[in-house]
Design a protein around this motif. Sequence first.
Motif, PDB file in Angstrom:
ATOM      1  N   THR A 270       3.040  -1.988  -8.048  1.00  0.00           N
ATOM      2  CA  THR A 270       2.331  -0.770  -7.662  1.00  0.00           C
ATOM      3  C   THR A 270       0.903  -1.078  -7.234  1.00  0.00           C
ATOM      4  O   THR A 270       0.415  -0.556  -6.227  1.00  0.00           O
ATOM      5  N   LEU A 271       0.233  -1.953  -7.990  1.00  0.00           N
ATOM      6  CA  LEU A 271      -1.150  -2.284  -7.684  1.00  0.00           C
ATOM      7  C   LEU A 271      -1.263  -3.010  -6.345  1.00  0.00           C
ATOM      8  O   LEU A 271      -2.124  -2.680  -5.515  1.00  0.00           O
ATOM      9  N   PHE A 272      -0.377  -3.973  -6.115  1.00  0.00           N
ATOM     10  CA  PHE A 272      -0.422  -4.715  -4.853  1.00  0.00           C
ATOM     11  C   PHE A 272      -0.140  -3.804  -3.666  1.00  0.00           C
ATOM     12  O   PHE A 272      -0.831  -3.857  -2.650  1.00  0.00           O
ATOM     13  N   ASP A 273       0.865  -2.946  -3.788  1.00  0.00           N
ATOM     14  CA  ASP A 273       1.203  -2.035  -2.696  1.00  0.00           C
ATOM     15  C   ASP A 273       0.057  -1.091  -2.397  1.00  0.00           C
ATOM     16  O   ASP A 273      -0.256  -0.810  -1.225  1.00  0.00           O
ATOM     17  N   TRP A 274      -0.603  -0.588  -3.440  1.00  0.00           N
ATOM     18  CA  TRP A 274      -1.720   0.343  -3.235  1.00  0.00           C
ATOM     19  C   TRP A 274      -2.892  -0.354  -2.558  1.00  0.00           C
ATOM     20  O   TRP A 274      -3.486   0.176  -1.616  1.00  0.00           O
ATOM     21  N   LEU A 275      -3.218  -1.551  -3.014  1.00  0.00           N
ATOM     22  CA  LEU A 275      -4.327  -2.290  -2.407  1.00  0.00           C
ATOM     23  C   LEU A 275      -4.023  -2.634  -0.953  1.00  0.00           C
ATOM     24  O   LEU A 275      -4.891  -2.518  -0.084  1.00  0.00           O
ATOM     25  N   THR A 276      -2.795  -3.044  -0.670  1.00  0.00           N
ATOM     26  CA  THR A 276      -2.431  -3.462   0.682  1.00  0.00           C
ATOM     27  C   THR A 276      -2.441  -2.298   1.656  1.00  0.00           C
ATOM     28  O   THR A 276      -2.960  -2.404   2.773  1.00  0.00           O
ATOM     29  N   ALA A 277      -1.866  -1.179   1.242  1.00  0.00           N
ATOM     30  CA  ALA A 277      -1.760  -0.026   2.140  1.00  0.00           C
ATOM     31  C   ALA A 277      -3.057   0.748   2.253  1.00  0.00           C
ATOM     32  O   ALA A 277      -3.283   1.449   3.240  1.00  0.00           O
ATOM     33  N   GLY A 278      -3.948   0.621   1.261  1.00  0.00           N
ATOM     34  CA  GLY A 278      -5.178   1.402   1.249  1.00  0.00           C
ATOM     35  C   GLY A 278      -6.433   0.567   1.422  1.00  0.00           C
ATOM     36  O   GLY A 278      -6.838   0.246   2.542  1.00  0.00           O
ATOM     37  N   PRO A 279      -7.096   0.190   0.312  1.00  0.00           N
ATOM     38  CA  PRO A 279      -8.407  -0.473   0.390  1.00  0.00           C
ATOM     39  C   PRO A 279      -8.457  -1.732   1.239  1.00  0.00           C
ATOM     40  O   PRO A 279      -9.424  -1.955   1.955  1.00  0.00           O
ATOM     41  N   ALA A 280      -7.423  -2.567   1.178  1.00  0.00           N
ATOM     42  CA  ALA A 280      -7.435  -3.786   2.000  1.00  0.00           C
ATOM     43  C   ALA A 280      -7.303  -3.456   3.479  1.00  0.00           C
ATOM     44  O   ALA A 280      -7.827  -4.166   4.340  1.00  0.00           O
TER      45      ALA A 280
END
Length: 844
Positions: free
Chosen positions: A234-244
Amino acid sequence: MITSGGRFRTFGQLSRALLADAAWPSDTKIQERSLGALLSKLDRDLELDWLSDRPDVQALLARMLQCSVRELHLSAPPTDPEGSSQKLRWNDLRLARTFDLGTEGLPPGIPVEVSDPLLWERTWWVAPSGSGRSLVGHWLRARALAQFVCAGSVDELSVALEAEAPRFVEITSLTEIQVEPPADPRVCVACAVPPSPCVGWHIVQSPPLETYLPALVRWILERMPKDSWLDETTLFDWLTAGPAQTGEADGLGAVVGLCGALDELGPKESRGKTVLELARQSVRRRFDEGFGLQARDVAWQRKHAVDVLIAMARRALTDDVLPFGSARTLEEWTALVPEEHKSGVDVEWLRVSLPRIDSTIRPTDVERAARKLSPGAFRIVRSLSTAGLLRPTRDQRLEPGPRWLTRAVELEAERSLLDGSPFEWGEALLMPHAAARVAKRLSERLGARDTTLLGDVVELEAAESPAYAVAIETTFRAAGLALLAGAELNHEQLEDLWDSASDLWLRLRDGAPVPRIEHPPRLGSLFERGAFYLAALAVSEALGARASEHEKLLSPWRGQGIPAGLASVYAEIHTAVERALSEGAAWVGGAYALIDRLRRTLGSVAVGAPHPLELPGVLLDGVHSGELRWEAVQLSAAHADVLLTLWRARGETNAHALGTSLFSAWERADCPDLEGSVLCPSTDAGCVLFRSAPAELALRAIEISKTSRARLVPLLSSEAWERCAQDPPEDASLLDLLANVLPEAPAQLWLDHPRLAPRVWRRHAKAALGRALRESTEGNLIAFLRLASEAPPQHMGALFAALAAHEHPSASEREPLRNWLHERIASRLPGWRQAYAILARIEA
């Protein structure tokens, strides 16, 4: 905690133990996570009064930590200027366990070249804030690998570079520094910007976030308490799709801070939120923690802190010579507070005066109303400091933090700035530290077909105002380059923009016109003079005859022959394009396509060999003629995307003919090394071209390549896999590499070859077993035995069961079956007893 036997590794563990103990005072109500955060602050000598007022908590904490109450240090100890502690606590990941500088390796995202002093050769690490500069310095010093020196000025840097080597020097300044490399090469400088000049320095860049984000997420979660609600996927997907994706997570520090904020806020307050929304929630929490019971006195700051920071970042873009992320004095931060918040209200005067005017007004009414009014610049800055949003530096200045929040504030300031007047964002374009960032936002909006900015700038009277002039000229540059990247812009607005921009052009020494306002060379390719010429050529092409009436050199599309001065224009364009290639600018392919159209309209600008800008077009001419020679393919790997873009711009629908022609030329030149060439698979376009290669040549390229094998093998076409099954390479290591990525479709062909079948069993065991059982069912015993000979032990049970149907083999099958069973018995491998039983029945 460190010296108490290792019972507590995190503040979360300690807070759980304290609250579960029967001696915890019943009148002290606090949640577990809040207590953990409070313990973190006590560890940094904050909120010591809270502990001093609670002797029962002191006694319990001392018992838990196996020390005396006096050893809890209820008065702040002097700060160790050398940071000699081996343990480092993360300010923005407060509930995680400490980082042991002496025993733990550095986190993902730190370049190897900066962590090993043996690799230093006058190394300059271009490391923006949040890249882990200070962490590397403390780590090197804790292991006695190098000195760690912080420098905030050129003078301090000069002293640091002359110190005893090896030394790691962190420069806190965010502006360009002019420095000569030292005589001793054993030095590594970490700074947000490269040196000026770069000559003599070995420049190291931090790796792109996407290359180490998965490893960094795992590394962070390993340090978190077991009760953390965060999970890796969940954390990786959120970072990849959003802040990154948006740039709000731009490196190690921002990702660490975002994970810490998510963990502290919890799932209920975090899910579905943007980074800016998380920032507002995190800031309110920080104010509550920083001010405690006095939080009511800073209610206005608590509510409006993020908006004030955005406004301050916006003023830094237009009015300050330093970026927002720089360290400043208290007075300098106060000067950045927006004018509307600089004057506070004298609440005492209101409390005394207003009841005289209206007797119904009570003092408590005044206090409640005052909480909704701006408290004044000084009190705003002081409250931001107390809440930990402006953090003290070694030289008693303040810098914004945490990194993720600062980044979110900066990005929002850049976005909102373009919604203001062209004069305001024009002033930002005149600031060297802000120009590239504002221009990037401008280009993004034009690329997204938001043309409101075009209408705003063409109404300006720019001759007397440098801010208006640079707004027009930068919009002109961005619009032209957006056209090259494929954007569609309003024709009438482009006409007005051409007129406004051309009115500002200067004609010096009878040469090509130049923009009214030039820029320092370090700002990026968009600000190069060549980018201005490219933009003019793109806009004039879009306008056609309308533009050609004004400037023949920059609007040559309807002329006859090469205009005088076009060669010098090409030279400037070539400089800008080469720089844009290194930056990965989206308009580079369109620039080469424009030059190609101009070459086919007017002819080549060069005599003899084609101009470098014309080379891709000339190369494609050779593709169509069938006479392409490898010697003519002088393009690097960075030009592969250019070549594909130009190919498609000519109306070609796929890359097969292009890839075939290039690889055929490569074969005729005796197959030189692909590394660094336009066929190198290090780029996406290079991979596309490789997929289009004839099967024989693709396999030949893999066979002779050593450095690119791992990248090339997964790109093989189905034809190449089939050819490999017919004629396998002799190199066993290459066969293993091929087998590791073997698709399932050609696996059936591989099973027919004795050298390949064992590898299919390792890669596609299910397919191999199915094929063997099918051969048995269809009565093909010899084919079955050949496949069964290569099967791993775990599949022998199913294979021996299939042999039950062959207990009475034919005359031609009997001898091969007896030999196979005999060999199986001799091997003593799993299943040999079953082989003996079958052999016994056959021999009976």
